[in-house]
Scaffold this active site. Sequence first.
Site, PDB file in Angstrom:
ATOM      1  N   LYS A  87     -16.055  -8.184   3.934  1.00  0.00           N
ATOM      2  CA  LYS A  87     -14.913  -8.530   4.792  1.00  0.00           C
ATOM      3  C   LYS A  87     -15.232  -8.329   6.258  1.00  0.00           C
ATOM      4  O   LYS A  87     -16.053  -7.477   6.602  1.00  0.00           O
ATOM      5  CB  LYS A  87     -13.703  -7.635   4.440  1.00  0.00           C
ATOM      6  CG  LYS A  87     -13.039  -8.000   3.136  1.00  0.00           C
ATOM      7  CD  LYS A  87     -11.781  -7.178   2.935  1.00  0.00           C
ATOM      8  CE  LYS A  87     -11.054  -7.600   1.665  1.00  0.00           C
ATOM      9  NZ  LYS A  87      -9.956  -6.680   1.339  1.00  0.00           N
ATOM     10  N   HIS A 118       0.840  -1.207   0.000  1.00  0.00           N
ATOM     11  CA  HIS A 118       0.000   0.000   0.000  1.00  0.00           C
ATOM     12  C   HIS A 118       0.878   1.261   0.000  1.00  0.00           C
ATOM     13  O   HIS A 118       0.606   2.215  -0.721  1.00  0.00           O
ATOM     14  CB  HIS A 118      -0.897   0.040   1.251  1.00  0.00           C
ATOM     15  CG  HIS A 118      -1.963  -1.010   1.295  1.00  0.00           C
ATOM     16  ND1 HIS A 118      -2.224  -1.759   2.421  1.00  0.00           N
ATOM     17  CD2 HIS A 118      -2.855  -1.420   0.367  1.00  0.00           C
ATOM     18  CE1 HIS A 118      -3.228  -2.586   2.175  1.00  0.00           C
ATOM     19  NE2 HIS A 118      -3.628  -2.402   0.935  1.00  0.00           N
ATOM     20  N   ARG A 133      -2.258  -6.741  -8.531  1.00  0.00           N
ATOM     21  CA  ARG A 133      -1.190  -7.713  -8.317  1.00  0.00           C
ATOM     22  C   ARG A 133      -1.362  -8.813  -9.372  1.00  0.00           C
ATOM     23  O   ARG A 133      -1.234  -8.573 -10.546  1.00  0.00           O
ATOM     24  CB  ARG A 133      -1.247  -8.278  -6.895  1.00  0.00           C
ATOM     25  CG  ARG A 133      -0.808  -7.277  -5.840  1.00  0.00           C
ATOM     26  CD  ARG A 133      -1.224  -7.733  -4.479  1.00  0.00           C
ATOM     27  NE  ARG A 133      -2.662  -7.959  -4.474  1.00  0.00           N
ATOM     28  CZ  ARG A 133      -3.404  -8.146  -3.407  1.00  0.00           C
ATOM     29  NH1 ARG A 133      -2.840  -8.198  -2.234  1.00  0.00           N
ATOM     30  NH2 ARG A 133      -4.693  -8.322  -3.495  1.00  0.00           N
ATOM     31  N   SER A 142      -3.013  -8.037   2.718  1.00  0.00           N
ATOM     32  CA  SER A 142      -3.322  -7.888   4.141  1.00  0.00           C
ATOM     33  C   SER A 142      -3.836  -9.214   4.696  1.00  0.00           C
ATOM     34  O   SER A 142      -3.526  -9.598   5.822  1.00  0.00           O
ATOM     35  CB  SER A 142      -4.391  -6.803   4.339  1.00  0.00           C
ATOM     36  OG  SER A 142      -3.905  -5.565   3.911  1.00  0.00           O
TER      37      SER A 142
HETATM   38  O1  PNS Z   1      -9.052  -3.233   0.028  1.00  0.00           O
HETATM   39  P1  PNS Z   1     -10.362  -3.725  -0.535  1.00  0.00           P
HETATM   40  O2  PNS Z   1     -11.183  -4.412   0.554  1.00  0.00           O
HETATM   41  O3  PNS Z   1     -10.183  -4.611  -1.734  1.00  0.00           O
HETATM   42  O4  PNS Z   1     -11.179  -2.423  -1.007  1.00  0.00           O
HETATM   43  C1  PNS Z   1     -12.487  -2.538  -1.541  1.00  0.00           C
HETATM   44  C2  PNS Z   1     -13.250  -1.220  -1.380  1.00  0.00           C
HETATM   45  C3  PNS Z   1     -13.317  -0.821   0.088  1.00  0.00           C
HETATM   46  C4  PNS Z   1     -12.522  -0.147  -2.179  1.00  0.00           C
HETATM   47  C5  PNS Z   1     -14.694  -1.422  -1.950  1.00  0.00           C
HETATM   48  O5  PNS Z   1     -15.342  -2.424  -1.223  1.00  0.00           O
HETATM   49  C6  PNS Z   1     -15.503  -0.123  -1.940  1.00  0.00           C
HETATM   50  O6  PNS Z   1     -15.383   0.676  -2.838  1.00  0.00           O
HETATM   51  N1  PNS Z   1     -16.357   0.066  -0.894  1.00  0.00           N
HETATM   52  C7  PNS Z   1     -17.181   1.261  -0.770  1.00  0.00           C
HETATM   53  C8  PNS Z   1     -18.622   1.012  -1.302  1.00  0.00           C
HETATM   54  C9  PNS Z   1     -18.619   1.156  -2.801  1.00  0.00           C
HETATM   55  O7  PNS Z   1     -18.604   2.255  -3.325  1.00  0.00           O
HETATM   56  N2  PNS Z   1     -18.568  -0.007  -3.513  1.00  0.00           N
HETATM   57  C10 PNS Z   1     -18.387  -0.073  -4.954  1.00  0.00           C
HETATM   58  C11 PNS Z   1     -19.638   0.149  -5.722  1.00  0.00           C
HETATM   59  S1  PNS Z   1     -20.957  -0.934  -5.341  1.00  0.00           S
END
Ligand code: PNS
Length: 161
Positions: A42, A18, A91, A129
Amino acid sequence: MKKIAIYPGSFDPMTNGHLDMIKRGLRMFDELIVLIAYNPHKSFLFSVDERIDLVKRVINGLDGVTVDSYSGLLVDYAKKAGATALLRGLRAVSDFEYEFQMALINRRLNRDVETVFLMTSVRWFYTSSKLIKEAASLGGSVKGLVPDLVLEKLQEKFNNR
Ligand code: PNS
């Protein structure tokens, strides 16, 4: 006009992958907002406050980066913050389908916000993570994969269990 990007994620916890992404993102954008966003799929080891605190302390001294959290839609936050891009790291090929879907839904929700992908540095190719937490929870060393501060916090969490 300032180019502002959001670097969203769970950051549970922040890894060196990150951090690398933040530093590289700063070469492309004037301002980067590291956003602890809500992922309903999650469960988390660190609370939102703990994750914010860790990111803040790790990026201390880096110009142009701020940290925030949000429990709503990413594109809504981007609009509010005046950001035109969402930065995500890629990745292995296995990331691609999920990232592609997210980029497409976000684009559908707000056409003014583009998702920008950076390929991970090869050093962090296998870092996540999730695997870092798994290794640390079973007593494995994750030194070098996470900032030292995060390493300490992981040790505290798992020693207290
Ligand atoms: O590190 P991650 O868990 O892969 O990140 C995913 C994250 C938090 C970026 C994604 O779940 C997210 O954007 N959450 C906010 C809600 C949202 O806007 N979701 C996408 C459209 S439905």
